[in-house]
Design an enzyme around this catalytic site. Structure first.
Site, PDB file in Angstrom:
ATOM      1  N   HIS A  21      -1.838   1.633  10.527  1.00  0.00           N
ATOM      2  CA  HIS A  21      -2.386   3.051  10.504  1.00  0.00           C
ATOM      3  C   HIS A  21      -1.526   4.140  11.135  1.00  0.00           C
ATOM      4  O   HIS A  21      -0.655   3.847  11.814  1.00  0.00           O
ATOM      5  CB  HIS A  21      -4.025   2.970  11.168  1.00  0.00           C
ATOM      6  CG  HIS A  21      -5.011   2.144  10.447  1.00  0.00           C
ATOM      7  ND1 HIS A  21      -6.048   1.660  11.135  1.00  0.00           N
ATOM      8  CD2 HIS A  21      -5.446   2.262   9.284  1.00  0.00           C
ATOM      9  CE1 HIS A  21      -6.739   0.854  10.525  1.00  0.00           C
ATOM     10  NE2 HIS A  21      -6.231   1.127   9.230  1.00  0.00           N
ATOM     11  N   LYS A  25       1.964   3.535  13.697  1.00  0.00           N
ATOM     12  CA  LYS A  25       3.176   3.501  12.674  1.00  0.00           C
ATOM     13  C   LYS A  25       4.423   3.175  13.637  1.00  0.00           C
ATOM     14  O   LYS A  25       5.082   2.229  13.357  1.00  0.00           O
ATOM     15  CB  LYS A  25       3.421   4.325  11.638  1.00  0.00           C
ATOM     16  CG  LYS A  25       2.463   3.989  10.581  1.00  0.00           C
ATOM     17  CD  LYS A  25       2.700   5.080   9.509  1.00  0.00           C
ATOM     18  CE  LYS A  25       1.935   5.229   8.292  1.00  0.00           C
ATOM     19  NZ  LYS A  25       0.988   4.034   7.783  1.00  0.00           N
ATOM     20  N   THR A  47       2.377  -1.621   2.808  1.00  0.00           N
ATOM     21  CA  THR A  47       1.668  -0.314   2.198  1.00  0.00           C
ATOM     22  C   THR A  47       2.492   0.892   2.425  1.00  0.00           C
ATOM     23  O   THR A  47       3.137   0.702   3.537  1.00  0.00           O
ATOM     24  CB  THR A  47       0.126  -0.202   2.898  1.00  0.00           C
ATOM     25  OG1 THR A  47       0.383  -0.328   4.381  1.00  0.00           O
ATOM     26  CG2 THR A  47      -0.724  -1.486   2.599  1.00  0.00           C
ATOM     27  N   GLY A  48       2.587   1.616   1.438  1.00  0.00           N
ATOM     28  CA  GLY A  48       3.138   3.000   1.342  1.00  0.00           C
ATOM     29  C   GLY A  48       3.901   3.370   2.448  1.00  0.00           C
ATOM     30  O   GLY A  48       5.089   2.946   2.493  1.00  0.00           O
ATOM     31  N   THR A  49       3.459   4.361   3.064  1.00  0.00           N
ATOM     32  CA  THR A  49       4.523   4.830   4.193  1.00  0.00           C
ATOM     33  C   THR A  49       4.999   3.870   5.157  1.00  0.00           C
ATOM     34  O   THR A  49       6.109   3.922   5.468  1.00  0.00           O
ATOM     35  CB  THR A  49       3.744   6.056   4.911  1.00  0.00           C
ATOM     36  OG1 THR A  49       3.120   6.861   4.123  1.00  0.00           O
ATOM     37  CG2 THR A  49       4.655   6.832   6.004  1.00  0.00           C
ATOM     38  N   THR A  50       4.244   2.932   5.835  1.00  0.00           N
ATOM     39  CA  THR A  50       4.591   1.966   6.545  1.00  0.00           C
ATOM     40  C   THR A  50       5.999   1.253   6.148  1.00  0.00           C
ATOM     41  O   THR A  50       6.860   0.844   6.661  1.00  0.00           O
ATOM     42  CB  THR A  50       3.676   0.917   6.762  1.00  0.00           C
ATOM     43  OG1 THR A  50       2.453   1.782   7.451  1.00  0.00           O
ATOM     44  CG2 THR A  50       3.678   0.024   7.773  1.00  0.00           C
ATOM     45  N   SER A  67      -0.082   3.469  -0.602  1.00  0.00           N
ATOM     46  CA  SER A  67      -0.489   3.657   0.618  1.00  0.00           C
ATOM     47  C   SER A  67      -1.981   2.996   1.061  1.00  0.00           C
ATOM     48  O   SER A  67      -2.642   2.883  -0.112  1.00  0.00           O
ATOM     49  CB  SER A  67      -0.719   5.051   0.966  1.00  0.00           C
ATOM     50  OG  SER A  67      -1.162   5.611   1.814  1.00  0.00           O
ATOM     51  N   GLY A  68      -2.310   2.652   2.067  1.00  0.00           N
ATOM     52  CA  GLY A  68      -3.738   1.996   2.260  1.00  0.00           C
ATOM     53  C   GLY A  68      -5.025   2.838   1.513  1.00  0.00           C
ATOM     54  O   GLY A  68      -5.584   2.126   0.683  1.00  0.00           O
ATOM     55  N   ASP A  73      -4.074  -1.388   0.416  1.00  0.00           N
ATOM     56  CA  ASP A  73      -4.826  -2.494   1.255  1.00  0.00           C
ATOM     57  C   ASP A  73      -5.298  -3.657   0.260  1.00  0.00           C
ATOM     58  O   ASP A  73      -4.971  -4.929   0.350  1.00  0.00           O
ATOM     59  CB  ASP A  73      -6.146  -2.166   2.171  1.00  0.00           C
ATOM     60  CG  ASP A  73      -5.550  -1.231   3.328  1.00  0.00           C
ATOM     61  OD1 ASP A  73      -4.476  -1.543   3.827  1.00  0.00           O
ATOM     62  OD2 ASP A  73      -6.367  -0.340   3.661  1.00  0.00           O
ATOM     63  N   ASP A  93      -5.823   0.936  14.082  1.00  0.00           N
ATOM     64  CA  ASP A  93      -6.086   1.905  15.192  1.00  0.00           C
ATOM     65  C   ASP A  93      -7.365   2.003  15.353  1.00  0.00           C
ATOM     66  O   ASP A  93      -8.231   2.476  14.725  1.00  0.00           O
ATOM     67  CB  ASP A  93      -5.528   3.292  14.836  1.00  0.00           C
ATOM     68  CG  ASP A  93      -5.709   4.551  15.913  1.00  0.00           C
ATOM     69  OD1 ASP A  93      -6.312   4.066  16.914  1.00  0.00           O
ATOM     70  OD2 ASP A  93      -5.077   5.460  15.813  1.00  0.00           O
ATOM     71  N   HIS A 100     -10.589   4.863   4.510  1.00  0.00           N
ATOM     72  CA  HIS A 100     -10.534   3.771   3.656  1.00  0.00           C
ATOM     73  C   HIS A 100     -11.101   2.416   4.523  1.00  0.00           C
ATOM     74  O   HIS A 100     -10.550   1.220   4.192  1.00  0.00           O
ATOM     75  CB  HIS A 100      -9.536   3.515   2.932  1.00  0.00           C
ATOM     76  CG  HIS A 100      -8.164   3.106   4.062  1.00  0.00           C
ATOM     77  ND1 HIS A 100      -7.830   3.947   5.094  1.00  0.00           N
ATOM     78  CD2 HIS A 100      -7.178   2.256   4.255  1.00  0.00           C
ATOM     79  CE1 HIS A 100      -6.912   3.712   5.920  1.00  0.00           C
ATOM     80  NE2 HIS A 100      -6.518   2.442   5.136  1.00  0.00           N
ATOM     81  N   ASP A 103     -11.997  -0.677   2.514  1.00  0.00           N
ATOM     82  CA  ASP A 103     -10.715  -1.835   1.976  1.00  0.00           C
ATOM     83  C   ASP A 103     -10.165  -2.260   3.210  1.00  0.00           C
ATOM     84  O   ASP A 103      -9.662  -3.330   3.041  1.00  0.00           O
ATOM     85  CB  ASP A 103      -9.554  -0.683   1.573  1.00  0.00           C
ATOM     86  CG  ASP A 103     -10.061   0.410   0.350  1.00  0.00           C
ATOM     87  OD1 ASP A 103     -11.178  -0.235  -0.443  1.00  0.00           O
ATOM     88  OD2 ASP A 103      -9.753   1.363   0.061  1.00  0.00           O
ATOM     89  N   ARG A 109     -11.174  -9.712   5.560  1.00  0.00           N
ATOM     90  CA  ARG A 109     -11.949 -10.440   4.995  1.00  0.00           C
ATOM     91  C   ARG A 109     -11.187 -11.588   3.981  1.00  0.00           C
ATOM     92  O   ARG A 109     -11.254 -12.978   4.397  1.00  0.00           O
ATOM     93  CB  ARG A 109     -13.237  -9.987   4.304  1.00  0.00           C
ATOM     94  CG  ARG A 109     -14.315 -11.181   3.825  1.00  0.00           C
ATOM     95  CD  ARG A 109     -15.274 -10.428   2.972  1.00  0.00           C
ATOM     96  NE  ARG A 109     -16.003 -11.416   2.222  1.00  0.00           N
ATOM     97  CZ  ARG A 109     -15.507 -12.098   1.055  1.00  0.00           C
ATOM     98  NH1 ARG A 109     -14.485 -11.518   0.508  1.00  0.00           N
ATOM     99  NH2 ARG A 109     -16.206 -13.049   0.534  1.00  0.00           N
TER     100      ARG A 109
END
Length: 160
Positions: A21, A25, A47-50, A67-68, A73, A93, A100, A103, A109
């Site tokens: 999150h 990051k 995911t995306g930016t990470t 991105s999440g 996700d 976080d 989201h 998600d 899960r």
């Protein structure tokens, strides 16, 4: 032969999903930098930016998904279902509401359903990545979902 479970093998070289999150990051990037000697021996995605920031700031190759909040996700979850992700590092976080959140819960899960190791903080990630299991194959059993569905249908059909 027991058809209730299927044995999956996590190979020596693992595919590791990296997710964080926004408020976590920097912590994940620093963790990846501290552990890059280990991480460079595995396939990384995120995911995306990470994914982009980890790659830029550590030099590690990281395959990026969306991105999440834009479905990343869910993409990671789908890769778990397909058997293409072995390990998840997700610095979430807990003090910040996430738009989201459904998600995120679905991803957690599905990782649990498929018995995928998942770390949601630095301490857990440290314990996992420094485990002797990181350097070897690992067999784990997952419910045979196909057989499980067949059995449930047969039970319902026989009740009528």
């Amino acid at each position: 032969m027991n058809e209730e479970f299927i044995t999956f093998t996590i190979g020596k070289q693992k595919t590791i999903a990296l997710i964080a999150h926004d408020g976590k990051k920097k912590e994940l990037i620093n963790w990846c930098a501290e552990n890059q000697e280990i991480l460079r021996n595995h396939f990384l995605c995120g995911t995306g930016t990470t994914a982009r920031l980890v790659a830029e700031r550590t030099g590690l190759p990281v395959k990026g998904y969306n991105s999440g909040p834009l479905g990343g996700d869910q993409q990671i979850g789908a890769k778990i279902v397909e058997g293409n992700i072995d390990f998840v590092i997700f610095f979430s976080d807990p003090l910040e509401a996430q738009p989201h959140d459904p998600d995120v819960k679905a991803l957690l899960r599905i990782a649990q359903v498929y018995d995928i190791p998942i770390a949601n903080n630095k301490a857990t990630a440290d314990f996992m990545i420094h485990s002797t299991l990181m350097n070897q194959e690992y067999d784990h059993q997952v419910i045979n979902f196909k057989q499980n569905v067949i059995d449930r249908v047969n039970v319902k059909f026989n009740e009528k």
